[in-house]
Motif scaffolding. Sequence first.
Motif, PDB file in Angstrom:
ATOM      1  N   LEU A  23      42.841  37.694  35.347  1.00  0.00           N
ATOM      2  CA  LEU A  23      43.757  36.576  35.609  1.00  0.00           C
ATOM      3  C   LEU A  23      44.098  36.498  37.095  1.00  0.00           C
ATOM      4  CD1 LEU A  23      46.156  36.687  32.524  1.00  0.00           C
ATOM      5  CD2 LEU A  23      44.387  34.990  33.046  1.00  0.00           C
ATOM      6  N   ALA A  24      44.315  37.654  37.718  1.00  0.00           N
ATOM      7  CA  ALA A  24      44.603  37.676  39.157  1.00  0.00           C
ATOM      8  C   ALA A  24      43.387  37.203  39.954  1.00  0.00           C
ATOM      9  CB  ALA A  24      45.017  39.077  39.588  1.00  0.00           C
ATOM     10  N   ARG A  25      42.214  37.638  39.554  1.00  0.00           N
ATOM     11  CA  ARG A  25      40.990  37.205  40.247  1.00  0.00           C
ATOM     12  C   ARG A  25      40.803  35.690  40.115  1.00  0.00           C
ATOM     13  NH1 ARG A  25      37.023  42.041  40.565  1.00  0.00           N
ATOM     14  NH2 ARG A  25      38.332  43.718  39.792  1.00  0.00           N
ATOM     15  N   HIS A  26      41.073  35.181  38.929  1.00  0.00           N
ATOM     16  CA  HIS A  26      40.966  33.740  38.693  1.00  0.00           C
ATOM     17  C   HIS A  26      41.964  32.976  39.555  1.00  0.00           C
ATOM     18  CE1 HIS A  26      41.621  29.984  36.303  1.00  0.00           C
ATOM     19  NE2 HIS A  26      40.302  29.999  36.362  1.00  0.00           N
ATOM     20  N   LYS A  27      43.184  33.472  39.632  1.00  0.00           N
ATOM     21  CA  LYS A  27      44.222  32.835  40.451  1.00  0.00           C
ATOM     22  C   LYS A  27      43.828  32.822  41.932  1.00  0.00           C
ATOM     23  CE  LYS A  27      49.195  33.174  41.293  1.00  0.00           C
ATOM     24  NZ  LYS A  27      50.416  33.906  40.929  1.00  0.00           N
ATOM     25  N   ILE A  28      43.253  33.923  42.393  1.00  0.00           N
ATOM     26  CA  ILE A  28      42.801  34.003  43.794  1.00  0.00           C
ATOM     27  C   ILE A  28      41.677  32.995  44.038  1.00  0.00           C
ATOM     28  CG2 ILE A  28      41.618  35.482  45.472  1.00  0.00           C
ATOM     29  CD1 ILE A  28      43.203  37.853  44.129  1.00  0.00           C
ATOM     30  N   ALA A  29      40.716  32.942  43.131  1.00  0.00           N
ATOM     31  CA  ALA A  29      39.594  32.003  43.272  1.00  0.00           C
ATOM     32  C   ALA A  29      40.100  30.561  43.298  1.00  0.00           C
ATOM     33  CB  ALA A  29      38.592  32.198  42.141  1.00  0.00           C
ATOM     34  N   GLN A  30      41.046  30.241  42.422  1.00  0.00           N
ATOM     35  CA  GLN A  30      41.612  28.886  42.400  1.00  0.00           C
ATOM     36  C   GLN A  30      42.344  28.574  43.705  1.00  0.00           C
ATOM     37  OE1 GLN A  30      43.893  28.961  38.682  1.00  0.00           O
ATOM     38  NE2 GLN A  30      42.611  27.259  38.003  1.00  0.00           N
ATOM     39  N   GLY A  31      43.059  29.545  44.233  1.00  0.00           N
ATOM     40  CA  GLY A  31      43.781  29.336  45.491  1.00  0.00           C
ATOM     41  C   GLY A  31      42.856  29.064  46.658  1.00  0.00           C
ATOM     42  N   VAL A  32      41.772  29.823  46.730  1.00  0.00           N
ATOM     43  CA  VAL A  32      40.793  29.597  47.808  1.00  0.00           C
ATOM     44  C   VAL A  32      40.125  28.238  47.631  1.00  0.00           C
ATOM     45  CG1 VAL A  32      38.677  30.440  48.895  1.00  0.00           C
ATOM     46  CG2 VAL A  32      40.420  32.068  48.153  1.00  0.00           C
ATOM     47  N   ALA A  33      39.775  27.896  46.393  1.00  0.00           N
ATOM     48  CA  ALA A  33      39.158  26.591  46.129  1.00  0.00           C
ATOM     49  C   ALA A  33      40.099  25.456  46.521  1.00  0.00           C
ATOM     50  CB  ALA A  33      38.770  26.471  44.658  1.00  0.00           C
ATOM     51  N   ALA A  34      41.371  25.596  46.202  1.00  0.00           N
ATOM     52  CA  ALA A  34      42.353  24.565  46.564  1.00  0.00           C
ATOM     53  C   ALA A  34      42.488  24.460  48.082  1.00  0.00           C
ATOM     54  CB  ALA A  34      43.700  24.879  45.918  1.00  0.00           C
ATOM     55  N   GLY A  35      42.446  25.593  48.768  1.00  0.00           N
ATOM     56  CA  GLY A  35      42.511  25.574  50.223  1.00  0.00           C
ATOM     57  C   GLY A  35      41.320  24.863  50.842  1.00  0.00           C
ATOM     58  N   LEU A  36      40.134  25.159  50.328  1.00  0.00           N
ATOM     59  CA  LEU A  36      38.927  24.478  50.827  1.00  0.00           C
ATOM     60  C   LEU A  36      38.969  22.991  50.518  1.00  0.00           C
ATOM     61  CD1 LEU A  36      35.962  26.905  50.128  1.00  0.00           C
ATOM     62  CD2 LEU A  36      36.911  26.225  52.325  1.00  0.00           C
ATOM     63  N   GLU A  37      39.438  22.652  49.324  1.00  0.00           N
ATOM     64  CA  GLU A  37      39.552  21.235  48.964  1.00  0.00           C
ATOM     65  C   GLU A  37      40.459  20.514  49.957  1.00  0.00           C
ATOM     66  OE1 GLU A  37      40.581  18.476  45.092  1.00  0.00           O
ATOM     67  OE2 GLU A  37      41.633  20.383  45.303  1.00  0.00           O
ATOM     68  N   CYS A  38      41.544  21.135  50.303  1.00  0.00           N
ATOM     69  CA  CYS A  38      42.467  20.528  51.274  1.00  0.00           C
ATOM     70  C   CYS A  38      41.788  20.341  52.631  1.00  0.00           C
ATOM     71  CB  CYS A  38      43.707  21.408  51.405  1.00  0.00           C
ATOM     72  SG  CYS A  38      44.949  20.747  52.519  1.00  0.00           S
ATOM     73  N   LEU A  39      41.127  21.392  53.125  1.00  0.00           N
ATOM     74  CA  LEU A  39      40.456  21.320  54.427  1.00  0.00           C
ATOM     75  C   LEU A  39      39.353  20.272  54.456  1.00  0.00           C
ATOM     76  CD1 LEU A  39      40.072  25.116  55.287  1.00  0.00           C
ATOM     77  CD2 LEU A  39      41.699  23.501  56.290  1.00  0.00           C
ATOM     78  N   HIS A  40      38.611  20.167  53.354  1.00  0.00           N
ATOM     79  CA  HIS A  40      37.436  19.297  53.317  1.00  0.00           C
ATOM     80  C   HIS A  40      37.737  17.865  52.876  1.00  0.00           C
ATOM     81  CE1 HIS A  40      34.556  22.985  52.779  1.00  0.00           C
ATOM     82  NE2 HIS A  40      35.144  22.952  53.959  1.00  0.00           N
ATOM     83  N   MET A  41      38.729  17.679  52.025  1.00  0.00           N
ATOM     84  CA  MET A  41      38.932  16.365  51.412  1.00  0.00           C
ATOM     85  C   MET A  41      40.189  15.628  51.891  1.00  0.00           C
ATOM     86  SD  MET A  41      36.380  16.353  49.020  1.00  0.00           S
ATOM     87  CE  MET A  41      36.840  15.180  47.811  1.00  0.00           C
ATOM     88  N   TYR A  42      41.257  16.367  52.152  1.00  0.00           N
ATOM     89  CA  TYR A  42      42.537  15.703  52.387  1.00  0.00           C
ATOM     90  C   TYR A  42      42.988  15.686  53.831  1.00  0.00           C
ATOM     91  CZ  TYR A  42      42.618  15.866  47.352  1.00  0.00           C
ATOM     92  OH  TYR A  42      42.282  15.709  46.036  1.00  0.00           O
ATOM     93  N   ILE A  43      42.490  16.579  54.638  1.00  0.00           N
ATOM     94  CA  ILE A  43      42.834  16.571  56.053  1.00  0.00           C
ATOM     95  C   ILE A  43      41.809  15.707  56.774  1.00  0.00           C
ATOM     96  CG2 ILE A  43      42.986  17.962  58.144  1.00  0.00           C
ATOM     97  CD1 ILE A  43      44.034  20.246  56.421  1.00  0.00           C
ATOM     98  N   LYS A  44      42.278  14.776  57.559  1.00  0.00           N
ATOM     99  CA  LYS A  44      41.395  13.906  58.333  1.00  0.00           C
ATOM    100  C   LYS A  44      41.737  14.064  59.804  1.00  0.00           C
ATOM    101  CE  LYS A  44      39.353  12.214  54.775  1.00  0.00           C
ATOM    102  NZ  LYS A  44      38.104  12.759  54.378  1.00  0.00           N
ATOM    103  N   PRO A  45      40.799  14.375  60.678  1.00  0.00           N
ATOM    104  CA  PRO A  45      39.396  14.623  60.374  1.00  0.00           C
ATOM    105  C   PRO A  45      39.217  15.948  59.619  1.00  0.00           C
ATOM    106  CG  PRO A  45      39.811  14.995  62.699  1.00  0.00           C
ATOM    107  CD  PRO A  45      41.077  14.461  62.114  1.00  0.00           C
ATOM    108  N   GLN A  46      38.094  16.040  58.946  1.00  0.00           N
ATOM    109  CA  GLN A  46      37.761  17.186  58.110  1.00  0.00           C
ATOM    110  C   GLN A  46      37.661  18.478  58.930  1.00  0.00           C
ATOM    111  OE1 GLN A  46      33.635  17.377  56.767  1.00  0.00           O
ATOM    112  NE2 GLN A  46      34.399  17.734  54.702  1.00  0.00           N
TER     113      GLN A  46
END
Length: 132
Positions: A23-46
């Motif tokens: 569960l902790a590993r899954h939570k960490i993976a989700q957190g990193v994925a959410a961080g990358l999503e923010c950097l790549h999709m929501y911050i402009k410029p990317q």
Amino acid sequence: MKNGSLQDILNQVSQGTRELDWLARHKIAQGVAAGLECLHMYIKPQIIHRNLKPANVLLDDDMEARIADFAITKVVLDQDTHMTTSNVEGTLGYIASEYHQTMKFTDKCDIYSFGVLLGTLVIGKPPEDNFF
């Protein structure tokens, strides 16, 4: 951060001084994925991180992952499909092969690094280990 980096935790797990449940590993993976999503999709410029690895993932009191170390980060303007560098930067084992070969990088290079990070998180071994 109270829990240090993901690298610190993985070292403790491999030494047998700490446990990291699924569960902790899954939570960490989700957190990193959410961080990358923010950097790549929501911050402009990317923003492309270019050095995603366990040592650059910090864990807070609740084991929430935070992407850190933006020293070699690059900003990619909307009209650009990729960036080109004169030298490869990042950590071997986590660098996408196309970036290493062509000196061109995109957000897909971060996604490759994320995949390697996931493999490391699941099996507890770094990419330079013979297992990889």
